[in-house]
Design a protein around this motif. Structure first.
Motif, PDB file in Angstrom:
ATOM      1  N   ALA A   8       0.818  -1.210   0.000  1.00 41.94           N
ATOM      2  CA  ALA A   8       0.000   0.000   0.000  1.00 41.94           C
ATOM      3  C   ALA A   8       0.857   1.268   0.000  1.00 41.94           C
ATOM      4  O   ALA A   8       0.333   2.375  -0.088  1.00 41.94           O
ATOM      5  N   PRO A  85      -6.666  -3.493   0.405  1.00 40.15           N
ATOM      6  CA  PRO A  85      -5.964  -2.316  -0.111  1.00 40.15           C
ATOM      7  C   PRO A  85      -6.807  -1.037  -0.083  1.00 40.15           C
ATOM      8  O   PRO A  85      -6.277   0.040   0.167  1.00 40.15           O
ATOM      9  N   LEU A  88      -6.779   0.311   3.420  1.00 42.56           N
ATOM     10  CA  LEU A  88      -5.486   0.911   3.741  1.00 42.56           C
ATOM     11  C   LEU A  88      -5.345   2.287   3.094  1.00 42.56           C
ATOM     12  O   LEU A  88      -4.774   3.202   3.698  1.00 42.56           O
ATOM     13  N   GLN A  89      -5.886   2.476   1.906  1.00 44.09           N
ATOM     14  CA  GLN A  89      -5.850   3.791   1.271  1.00 44.09           C
ATOM     15  C   GLN A  89      -6.760   4.775   2.011  1.00 44.09           C
ATOM     16  O   GLN A  89      -6.409   5.947   2.177  1.00 44.09           O
ATOM     17  N   SER A  92      -4.885   5.835   5.068  1.00 41.60           N
ATOM     18  CA  SER A  92      -3.867   6.824   4.743  1.00 41.60           C
ATOM     19  C   SER A  92      -4.478   8.223   4.685  1.00 41.60           C
ATOM     20  O   SER A  92      -3.940   9.178   5.269  1.00 41.60           O
TER      21      SER A  92
END
Length: 116
Positions: A8, A85, A88-89, A92
């Motif tokens: 990621a 994923p 996780l984005q 962020s």
């Protein structure tokens, strides 16, 4: 989860016992990932003690990433599935927003002439 964090794009991913440490970007703050029954708890702490009103405002605007005071500091966390994923984005983005918000709150606390 270590590999998922690396894929990621999070740098500095390391495990220390049951806790995984990583950074949002290379010169940024560290966050942790800890396994829970429902998934992985990603948490970021900032050296600021947010007020109840600030925490309530954050939690109303971002219920997926609750804010609290933990060990005297402001902490934001999310629960994600291992290796997701998209989650996780989203982490962020929300973690970056939390950092920017905490910086803004801290600057607002400073007395005139206190510095940056």
């Amino acid at each position: 989860m270590i590999e998922a964090l690396r894929l990621a794009g999070f740098p500095g991913v390391e495990a220390e016992g049951e806790v995984i440490h990583a950074r949002l970007w290379s010169s940024s703050v560290e966050f942790t990932a800890v396994a829970e029954v429902e998934g992985w708890r990603l948490s970021l702490q900032w050296p600021l003690r947010a007020s109840e009103a600030q925490i309530d405002g954050w939690n109303t605007a971002h219920p997926e990433a609750p804010m609290e005071i933990y060990k005297g500091e402001t902490r934001v966390s999310v629960l994600v599935s291992e290796g997701d994923p998209e989650a996780l984005q989203r982490w962020s983005a929300i973690a970056e927003l939390a950092v920017a918000t905490c910086i803004q709150w801290r600057r607002a606390q400073r007395a005139p002439g206190e510095g940056m």
